[in-house]
Motif scaffolding. Structure first.
Motif, PDB file in Angstrom:
ATOM      1  N   ILE A  57       0.839  -1.205   0.000  1.00  0.00           N
ATOM      2  CA  ILE A  57       0.000   0.000   0.000  1.00  0.00           C
ATOM      3  C   ILE A  57       0.871   1.251   0.000  1.00  0.00           C
ATOM      4  O   ILE A  57       0.639   2.207  -0.754  1.00  0.00           O
ATOM      5  N   GLY A  58       1.909   1.236   0.846  1.00  0.00           N
ATOM      6  CA  GLY A  58       2.825   2.378   0.873  1.00  0.00           C
ATOM      7  C   GLY A  58       3.575   2.541  -0.438  1.00  0.00           C
ATOM      8  O   GLY A  58       3.748   3.666  -0.934  1.00  0.00           O
ATOM      9  N   ASN A  59       4.004   1.447  -1.045  1.00  0.00           N
ATOM     10  CA  ASN A  59       4.730   1.519  -2.310  1.00  0.00           C
ATOM     11  C   ASN A  59       3.842   2.008  -3.456  1.00  0.00           C
ATOM     12  O   ASN A  59       4.308   2.708  -4.358  1.00  0.00           O
ATOM     13  N   LEU A  60       2.571   1.629  -3.423  1.00  0.00           N
ATOM     14  CA  LEU A  60       1.646   2.095  -4.459  1.00  0.00           C
ATOM     15  C   LEU A  60       1.476   3.611  -4.405  1.00  0.00           C
ATOM     16  O   LEU A  60       1.381   4.276  -5.439  1.00  0.00           O
ATOM     17  N   ARG A  61       1.465   4.143  -3.196  1.00  0.00           N
ATOM     18  CA  ARG A  61       1.338   5.601  -3.048  1.00  0.00           C
ATOM     19  C   ARG A  61       2.522   6.329  -3.662  1.00  0.00           C
ATOM     20  O   ARG A  61       2.381   7.438  -4.185  1.00  0.00           O
ATOM     21  N   HIS A  62       3.692   5.700  -3.581  1.00  0.00           N
ATOM     22  CA  HIS A  62       4.900   6.312  -4.133  1.00  0.00           C
ATOM     23  C   HIS A  62       5.222   5.802  -5.535  1.00  0.00           C
ATOM     24  O   HIS A  62       6.301   6.059  -6.062  1.00  0.00           O
ATOM     25  N   ARG A  63       4.292   5.041  -6.112  1.00  0.00           N
ATOM     26  CA  ARG A  63       4.415   4.530  -7.483  1.00  0.00           C
ATOM     27  C   ARG A  63       5.679   3.698  -7.655  1.00  0.00           C
ATOM     28  O   ARG A  63       6.394   3.801  -8.651  1.00  0.00           O
TER      29      ARG A  63
END
Length: 265
Positions: free
Chosen positions: A201-207
């Protein structure tokens, strides 16, 4: 490089590479109770030239379906300690946040050498301590506190150097908590699911996730994870220890190379 950049430059052979990576990671995940990140990340970097951050995010996302199939496979043989796994996961999620914040302040070279030292101790111990297939993970206050600590340390190490999960949890559950090898592997895989979800989820926010790659790798891994888990039940505990020791030795060599290169820089 973002996931979109990777998609633009992706060649047709990349899809076959994704499948190969997934099949390999799934088999090792089921056999050893690891998430497969120690296979997925280096192969993405070496074979498809992913940068470290995008590779790590994609690897973590692919672990979610891989670990899920592994948990189901081990659960069918009663080899999952559900509550201890959730305790470990809670500690790991918090530890990962701590590790990420400590990252700019800690020497990567020192961390890698320390982790190599830990792996050497574990490898030697695997030749001495052979777990019983009948041993269970007994949950009491002492073990509960210990599990929280193991989860925290695992999460911190994962946040700092990108390696953790089953590589730490499986041997600690066997050697310190006296758990059978199968229960240690099944519990480790369950612990990874909420941890990987949180990180994804955190990585998706930072693409920092290539969703196409993660999907293909994850689905491919699902086809061999159950096979790996089945093979784990067939091999003798001593043989299982020796195979796991070989896997850890491979990771230790990788870490040693990174530590040497880091010192030269």
């Amino acid at each position: 490089m973002t996931s979109e950049d990777q998609a633009i430059t992706r060649e047709p052979r990349a899809y076959f590479t994704f499948i190969f990576i997934g099949l390999s990671a799934g088999l090792l995940s089921g056999l050893f109770g690891v998430g497969g990140g120690t296979v997925i990340l280096p192969l993405l970097v070496l074979m498809l030239h992913y940068n470290q951050r995008l590779g790590a995010g994609t690897s973590l996302a692919a672990i979610v379906p891989t670990a899920s199939v592994g948990v189901i496979s081990y659960a069918l043989s009663g080899a999952v300690a559900w509550i201890p796994a959730l305790i470990l996961a809670g500690g790991a999620v918090i530890g990962a946040q701590i590790g990420t914040r400590l990252l700019p302040k800690v020497s990567q070279s020192a961390l890698r050498w320390g982790f190599v030292g830990f792996l050497v101790i574990v490898i030697v111990s695997l030749f001495v301590v052979i777990p019983s297939r009948d041993a269970e993970l007994i949950l009491n206050w002492g073990n509960g506190i210990g599990l929280v600590g193991v989860g925290l340390v695992t999460g911190i190490i994962a946040g700092l150097i990108g390696v953790g999960g089953g590589v730490i949890v499986v041997p600690v559950l066997m050697l310190v908590f006296g758990t059978s090898d199968l229960v240690a592997k099944g519990t480790s895989l369950l612990m990874m699911i909420p941890t990987a979800l949180s990180g994804t989820i955190g990585n998706l926010r930072h693409r920092n996730v290539d969703l196409v790659a993660a999907g293909i790798i994850g689905l491919s891994a699902c086809t061999t994870t159950a096979l790996g888990a089945w093979l784990a039940t067939l091999v003798d505990p001593f043989v299982g220890n020796m195979l796991f020791a070989g896997y850890l030795l491979f990771i230790a060599v990788q870490m040693t190379i990174k530590a040497i290169r880091g010192r030269r820089r």
